[in-house]
Design a protein around this motif. Structure first.
Motif, PDB file in Angstrom:
ATOM      1  N   TYR A   1      -3.094  -5.427   9.178  1.00  0.00           N
ATOM      2  CA  TYR A   1      -4.738  -5.510   9.216  1.00  0.00           C
ATOM      3  C   TYR A   1      -5.132  -4.284   8.341  1.00  0.00           C
ATOM      4  O   TYR A   1      -6.099  -4.799   7.443  1.00  0.00           O
ATOM      5  N   SER A   2      -4.523  -3.024   8.415  1.00  0.00           N
ATOM      6  CA  SER A   2      -5.188  -1.946   7.352  1.00  0.00           C
ATOM      7  C   SER A   2      -4.338  -2.138   6.281  1.00  0.00           C
ATOM      8  O   SER A   2      -5.200  -1.574   5.427  1.00  0.00           O
ATOM      9  N   ALA A   3      -3.371  -2.780   5.960  1.00  0.00           N
ATOM     10  CA  ALA A   3      -2.784  -2.875   4.860  1.00  0.00           C
ATOM     11  C   ALA A   3      -3.150  -3.822   3.708  1.00  0.00           C
ATOM     12  O   ALA A   3      -3.023  -4.036   2.839  1.00  0.00           O
ATOM     13  N   VAL A   4      -3.820  -4.898   4.342  1.00  0.00           N
ATOM     14  CA  VAL A   4      -4.461  -5.991   3.684  1.00  0.00           C
ATOM     15  C   VAL A   4      -5.872  -6.028   3.450  1.00  0.00           C
ATOM     16  O   VAL A   4      -6.611  -5.706   4.360  1.00  0.00           O
ATOM     17  N   GLU A   5      -6.420  -6.089   2.193  1.00  0.00           N
ATOM     18  CA  GLU A   5      -7.977  -6.071   1.832  1.00  0.00           C
ATOM     19  C   GLU A   5      -8.202  -7.369   1.125  1.00  0.00           C
ATOM     20  O   GLU A   5      -7.441  -7.606   0.126  1.00  0.00           O
ATOM     21  N   ILE A   6      -9.224  -8.199   1.594  1.00  0.00           N
ATOM     22  CA  ILE A   6      -9.677  -9.482   0.889  1.00  0.00           C
ATOM     23  C   ILE A   6     -10.809  -9.128   0.346  1.00  0.00           C
ATOM     24  O   ILE A   6     -11.896  -8.987   1.009  1.00  0.00           O
TER      25      ILE A   6
ATOM     26  N   ASN B   1      -5.366  -7.796  -1.781  1.00  0.00           N
ATOM     27  CA  ASN B   1      -4.771  -6.758  -2.105  1.00  0.00           C
ATOM     28  C   ASN B   1      -4.232  -5.895  -0.945  1.00  0.00           C
ATOM     29  O   ASN B   1      -4.841  -5.907   0.026  1.00  0.00           O
ATOM     30  N   PHE B   2      -3.135  -5.213  -1.265  1.00  0.00           N
ATOM     31  CA  PHE B   2      -2.463  -4.459  -0.196  1.00  0.00           C
ATOM     32  C   PHE B   2      -2.670  -2.862  -0.449  1.00  0.00           C
ATOM     33  O   PHE B   2      -2.336  -2.502  -1.767  1.00  0.00           O
ATOM     34  N   VAL B   3      -2.866  -2.309   0.518  1.00  0.00           N
ATOM     35  CA  VAL B   3      -3.409  -0.938   0.370  1.00  0.00           C
ATOM     36  C   VAL B   3      -2.329  -0.188   1.386  1.00  0.00           C
ATOM     37  O   VAL B   3      -2.051  -0.520   2.611  1.00  0.00           O
ATOM     38  N   PRO B   4      -2.353   1.206   1.328  1.00  0.00           N
ATOM     39  CA  PRO B   4      -1.668   1.900   2.344  1.00  0.00           C
ATOM     40  C   PRO B   4      -2.361   1.925   3.609  1.00  0.00           C
ATOM     41  O   PRO B   4      -3.565   2.038   3.490  1.00  0.00           O
ATOM     42  N   PRO B   5      -1.751   1.500   4.782  1.00  0.00           N
ATOM     43  CA  PRO B   5      -2.551   1.393   6.067  1.00  0.00           C
ATOM     44  C   PRO B   5      -2.804   2.841   6.834  1.00  0.00           C
ATOM     45  O   PRO B   5      -2.332   3.793   6.351  1.00  0.00           O
ATOM     46  N   PHE B   6      -3.747   2.767   7.511  1.00  0.00           N
ATOM     47  CA  PHE B   6      -4.305   3.785   8.205  1.00  0.00           C
ATOM     48  C   PHE B   6      -4.835   5.061   7.243  1.00  0.00           C
ATOM     49  O   PHE B   6      -5.384   5.929   7.852  1.00  0.00           O
ATOM     50  N   VAL B   7      -4.529   5.165   5.865  1.00  0.00           N
ATOM     51  CA  VAL B   7      -4.900   6.410   5.253  1.00  0.00           C
ATOM     52  C   VAL B   7      -5.830   5.958   4.030  1.00  0.00           C
ATOM     53  O   VAL B   7      -6.194   6.615   3.218  1.00  0.00           O
ATOM     54  N   SER B   8      -6.193   4.756   4.023  1.00  0.00           N
ATOM     55  CA  SER B   8      -6.974   4.187   2.818  1.00  0.00           C
ATOM     56  C   SER B   8      -8.426   3.779   3.273  1.00  0.00           C
ATOM     57  O   SER B   8      -8.337   3.330   4.599  1.00  0.00           O
ATOM     58  N   LYS B   9      -9.473   3.829   2.478  1.00  0.00           N
ATOM     59  CA  LYS B   9     -10.638   3.328   2.535  1.00  0.00           C
ATOM     60  C   LYS B   9     -11.329   2.749   1.376  1.00  0.00           C
ATOM     61  O   LYS B   9     -11.061   3.404   0.216  1.00  0.00           O
TER      62      LYS B   9
END
Length: 352
Positions: free
Chosen positions: A17-22, A46-54
């Motif tokens: 959930y944290s790594a995927v951005e729609i 979009n896939f982003v680094p989990p838990f450390v991205s905003k």
């Protein structure tokens, strides 16, 4: 073991959930990892680094917000209150994220100060009548700073500009006075035009009346002259008839005389010569006869007999009366005097 398994499953779900951005089609998102700006996320998955991205969302559509009512003092020291609507669009999400904190609030505050400044540079009449000018000036003032923020101001619309209550009352009084002044001017112009038209009508009526009186006097004078001449001609004709009667009396006396020598006046010889052929059947030649009782050319011109028909027609057009009839004239043939002469000659012939 069961608890550990559940914990691992929950961690896996949170990681996904944290790594995927729609990202929606009308949005862009700024990505930071450990507080460092990385990139803009485009619409889609979009896939982003989990838990450390905003991520920070930016709406790329045209956005509308109201400018609260602003009080300003115009250049001619009249207080006014105005509000407006601003239409903006984010053109560069990266600069809108890095260059300004809350671009919407920044544009709103800038629009408020610009609106007050523009109203302060104008007079009251301009603020009430030149809305387009106010809109263009505000948009021009907002363009330069908003371009640095990646924001484009598409348009600015001033919704209302209201002066203070005292100014409104004064404006209403001024408008009423102006309307009364125009009404008085129009009324005065109407009265003046009416007076001019009335004077022109009276003038034309007086002219026509004077012309009619003039023609009437002319006709009356000509009628008197004609009557006088006709009476004179009638008297002359009666004198001539008296002479003829005397001549016939002389002829009667001669006819009863035993003398054979006759001395006749020239007038009687003229009569005998005129009617001799009918009386005696002799070859006595007709003389020129009695002179005509018609007016000569000088008398006709003096009396204006040849112009009576024209004058009568003019009088009929002016006064609307029937045309004056032609004076009765004598026939071209035998006159009444000639008939009387012939009758007296017949009587003398029978007596002889």
């Amino acid at each position: 073991m069961v608890a550990v398994g559940l914990g691992v499953l929950a961690l896996a779900i949170a990681t996904v959930y944290s790594a995927v951005e729609i990202v929606n089609a009308y949005e862009k998102r700024a990505l930071t990892v450990f507080g460092e700006y990385r990139k803009l996320l485009e619409p889609g998955i979009n896939f982003v680094p989990p838990f450390v991205s905003k991520t920070y969302t930016f709406d790329m559509r045209t956005q509308t917000f109201d400018v609260p009512k602003q009080e300003a003092i115009t250049r001619d020291n009249s207080p006014v209150t105005a509000d407006a609507v601003v239409y903006i669009r984010v053109m560069d999400a990266k600069r809108a994220f890095l260059e300004v904190d809350n671009y919407q609030r920044a544009v709103s505050n800038l629009a408020q100060t610009t609106l007050r400044a523009v109203l302060g540079d104008m007079e009251l009449d301009e603020t009430l009548s030149e809305r387009e000018k106010i809109n263009r000036r505000i948009a021009t003032e907002l363009d330069e700073p908003t371009d640095r923020w990646g924001i484009r101001v598409e348009s600015v619309e001033v919704r209302s500009v209201k002066p203070s209550a005292a100014v409104q009352t004064a404006m209403e009084d001024q408008s009423s006075a102006e309307r009364r002044r125009r009404a008085m001017i129009l009324e005065a112009q109407g009265e003046r035009r009416s007076a001019v038209e009335t004077a022109e009508g009276d003038k034309q009526a007086n002219i026509i009346r004077a012309q009619g009186e003039k023609q009437s006097q002319i006709l009356e004078a000509q009628g008197d002259a004609i009557s006088t001449v006709l009476r004179a001609k009638s008297a002359e004709s009666m004198g001539e008839r008296a002479m003829i009667d005397r001549g016939f009396d002389a002829l009667t006396s001669i006819g009863t005389s035993p003398s054979t020598t006759y001395v006749l006046p020239q007038e009687l010889t003229s009569l005998l010569g005129r009617y001799g052929r009918g009386l005696t059947g002799s070859d006595v030649q007709e003389s020129a006869g009695l002179e005509s009782l018609d007016f000569d050319a000088e008398t006709r011109e003096l009396l204006g007999l040849d112009e009576i028909d024209e004058i009568a027609a003019a009088v009929e057009e002016i006064e609307g009366v029937e045309a004056v009839g032609d004076l009765p004239g004598r026939d071209d043939g035998e006159t009444a005097a000639d008939a009387d002469v012939e009758l007296n000659i017949d009587e003398a012939y029978e007596t002889r």
